[in-house]
Design an enzyme around this catalytic site. Structure first.
Site, PDB file in Angstrom:
ATOM      1  N   SER A  25      -7.674  13.775  21.524  1.00 24.37           N
ATOM      2  CA  SER A  25      -6.916  13.256  20.385  1.00 24.37           C
ATOM      3  C   SER A  25      -5.563  12.818  20.924  1.00 24.37           C
ATOM      4  O   SER A  25      -4.863  13.598  21.580  1.00 24.37           O
ATOM      5  CB  SER A  25      -6.763  14.342  19.333  1.00 24.37           C
ATOM      6  OG  SER A  25      -6.215  13.798  18.153  1.00 24.37           O
ATOM      7  N   GLU A  26      -5.198  11.567  20.675  1.00 20.22           N
ATOM      8  CA  GLU A  26      -4.130  10.979  21.477  1.00 20.22           C
ATOM      9  C   GLU A  26      -2.740  11.522  21.190  1.00 20.22           C
ATOM     10  O   GLU A  26      -1.815  11.257  21.958  1.00 20.22           O
ATOM     11  CB  GLU A  26      -4.156   9.449  21.389  1.00 20.22           C
ATOM     12  CG  GLU A  26      -3.919   8.861  20.024  1.00 20.22           C
ATOM     13  CD  GLU A  26      -5.224   8.559  19.291  1.00 20.22           C
ATOM     14  OE1 GLU A  26      -6.231   9.257  19.536  1.00 20.22           O
ATOM     15  OE2 GLU A  26      -5.227   7.630  18.463  1.00 20.22           O
TER      16      GLU A  26
END
Lengths: 233, 220, 233, 220
Positions: free
Chosen positions: D46-47
């Protein structure tokens, strides 16, 4: 579900695929936090014509000094190589090409390589022999030179603890160049003192997330001290 | 009398201010840590990745994972931080270190410094020195004023390959404390018993001598 | 020896020196890990014409959304601003200039600014509107654009724990943009949940070394949740 | 019949390989996590700064400091790592993520993608999408094959502002699974009951149709 189990159980397996002519990025500063057993395995394999990125080149008979003995290094990018008589001799004989690189620039070249940044500007080395032949550009009235990043065929790294997913933590100043090296290898191999269960390392305290790591091996280490300085107890 | 190494360290230490983050190079700069004035706290940065370097360890405390940039075993003081070399040079390159003290072969009136390479001699490398001089706004060079043969090391223009260009603003030699400004050395203080004439004679670069040049004093 | 004691005891003191027209770099992602009390203090001071670097701009009535209410922001560099009706209105009225910046580029601009790197190349945005007007260069057959870094007059940061020297650790994904923001302020102010004694934080586990931090304040936090998603227990 | 959102997620999930690090965008890509095949383990990135994203929390587990890139509360699986957004995009930009799945408005035969901006409509921003498409070598776009008005979204040339140039090599629409290669879409599979003719008709870009185009199958 073996997908994320990156453990290997022999140094032979750990360095599988290394070949003559490859570029190897090594963690460590002086003899502190160096992947000593991975280096020994490279020595054992007698691959030649290696290009090494490492802050130093070990000492006679230990660390990367072992690869000098075997005349395995043809080129090295380092910031300081003054600890090693064999090195001196090979350099004077033109057996080895030395590309002296400022320490911070070397660290950033690895970090940028791992991070998909092909080049960056730095003031370090502007107006010195290091800047010769490099693009100079002014930003806000100051001069900077363009430095390119590096990605190695292999990165060899020394950690303290890791889980089998390849999440690594480093201990004290043995961290040094290891986290950047770990990001900058097409194949990254990490040797550690202890492999722990996933979940034992606090997620927000991991220095090297496992995504960068291909192989993990647990080893035992000599951890030679270069300059033992003590005070009265 | 020319200053001893210890006196040089003592004099540099007077430039420390409370709350300074300081990087001390190898040699005389390292000795500065022994003369930190009372009432002043400084945090020593070691460029391998340590902020808050402590004393040398006792025999029992020696730890191969705890070294400084000179590769010596050290300790960390309470409240120290340890990080990667990329982070370490981020703080150096980014100008976060308040004062850097380092040795040099030559300094010139433009603030250029040569400290890492003597052509024809074996080259050991610049280590972190080029990053330090490029990143710090506040640098003190410590060096002897002249070579054993009497040749000045404070020059109009450095003859050796540079470590950094236009980055030095203060020099402490065994004879004098000088600032560099607008293309000239400005003589600020002289070592006890050293005459202005001797300093003038041993300074090859442009030297500005104020009317009064105080003598440094040291505790006996 | 007060030299390294960076604690302040009021938010007024924490934001002392902020003025209209300044550039402020803010940590946080969405409403997670935002320096909510520092933002409220900026609102209270009613300084105007701010340039903000932040991944998002809060929501109506919370976070940086508060500064929109006061019409205090004239320009913002952000990657995503779609959570906020007031923002939309000010943008459509040209009251606020929005420089949309890819998230990774924004993070790297802060990191590079703090690290003395004035500019770097990235493939992100090449061939898109983001790349227009920017220098394009090829490295190893791929196209990259040049992005410049940023340093703010102030950086406002939310940490978890800190010691009085300004060493900070972040908790879980509240880390996000905070460590880079912390490096990129001429004056960096960190608000935390707890101030601990020097030595309580393990030195090799500190996220933000104190050298980057000018002021530390202990606060209490609402920690509003933007999207509460749950599964059956 | 056109695929449902769930079927699209199911089909994409078949592209997962054991040991893949995967970034899933918002919308249909997020659903992919529900269809990871047995015997295959993937790690979700998840960035905002999380590798090893777990399930949504229970009410008791909800923690405002634990969110994903969609700002939803999440958990971390054992062996997760959490880091700064600079580190997160270092791994994205550096090509360390094995597979990225994201939605798009348009894709063209050159592998260009437009997914973030419709001129004249309110612009919300690209978030991490531009970094993701520039950094990943392996991207699957999920989208409807044509708009509600029947206009193809698989074009000769994207009409909307790009998110990335020449970076897409696979597209899953509600009608077909296609690869992009050498300036053309290659029809690899069709949705159950959807004819090649319909796909040809709804594909504006250059389309290569092999002799045999297998029909996707789904468990009932």
């Amino acid at each position: 579900m073996a997908g994320f189990d990156k453990r290997v159980y022999s140094y032979e397996e750990a360095m599988d695929g290394i070949e003559s002519g490859m570029t190897v990025i090594a963690g460590g500063f002086g003899l502190c936090g160096i992947p000593e057993n991975l280096i020994s395995e490279i020595k054992r394999r007698a691959v030649k014509d290696l290009t090494i990125y490492s802050n130093n080149c070990g000492v006679d008979g230990f660390g990367l000094g072992l690869l000098l003995e075997g005349r395995q290094i043809s080129r090295i990018f380092a910031s300081y190589v003054g600890e090693n008589a064999l090195f001196e001799q090979q350099m004077l004989n033109d057996e080895i090409e030395v590309v002296l690189t400022p320490q911070g620039t070397l660290a950033e070249k690895m970090r940028a390589g791992g991070a998909g940044i092909p080049a960056f500007y730095t003031a370090t080395g502007y107006g010195t022999p290091i800047g010769e032949g490099k693009e100079v550009r002014e930003f806000n009235g100051r001069h900077y030179i363009l430095e390119e990043s590096v990605v190695g065929d292999f990165a060899i790294v020394k950690g303290w603890k890791a889980d089998r997913y390849g999440n690594v933590v480093y201990r004290d100043t043995a961290q040094n160049f290891n986290p950047m090296a770990a990001t900058a290898g097409k194949i990254t191999v990490v040797e550690v003192e202890e492999i722990v269960e996933p979940g034992e390392l606090r997620p927000d305290q991991i220095h090297t997330p496992g995504i960068y790591v291909d192989r993990i091996i647990q080893g035992t280490f000599e951890k030679r001290i270069e300059k033992r300085t003590v005070r009265e107890g | 009398m020319a200053l001893t190494r210890e006196q040089m360290a003592q004099r540099v230490a007077r430039e420390l201010e409370d709350g300074f983050y300081v990087n001390l190079g190898i040699g005389i700069p390292t000795l500065v840590a022994n003369y930190i004035p009372d009432g002043i706290d400084v945090m020593l940065q070691s460029e391998n990745g340590l902020l808050g370097m402590g004393r040398y360890p006792t025999e029992a405390e020696v730890d191969p994972d705890m070294i400084n940039a000179g590769k010596e075993t050290v300790t960390a003081r309470p409240g120290a931080a340890i990080f990667s070399s990329a982070e370490s040079f981020a703080m150096i390159r980014g100008g976060h270190v308040d004062l850097t003290v380092l040795g040099a072969f030559e300094v010139d009136q433009q603030g250029n410094i040569a400290s890492w390479m003597i052509p024809g001699k074996l080259i050991k490398g610049m280590g972190g020195a080029m990053d330090l001089v490029a990143g710090a706004e506040n640098i003190i060079c410590t060096m002897t004023h002249a070579s054993k043969h009497g040749e000045s090391k404070l020059l109009e223009k450095c003859s050796l390959p540079l470590t950094g260009a236009g980055c030095i603003n203060r020099v402490l030699t065994d004879l004098a404390y000088l600032e560099i400004k607008d293309g000239a050395f400005i003589l600020k203080e002289r070592a006890p018993g050293v005459s202005v004439e001797e300093i003038v004679e041993k300074t090859a670069g442009k030297l500005i001598v104020p009317d009064h040049v105080p003598e440094m004093t040291f505790d006996a």
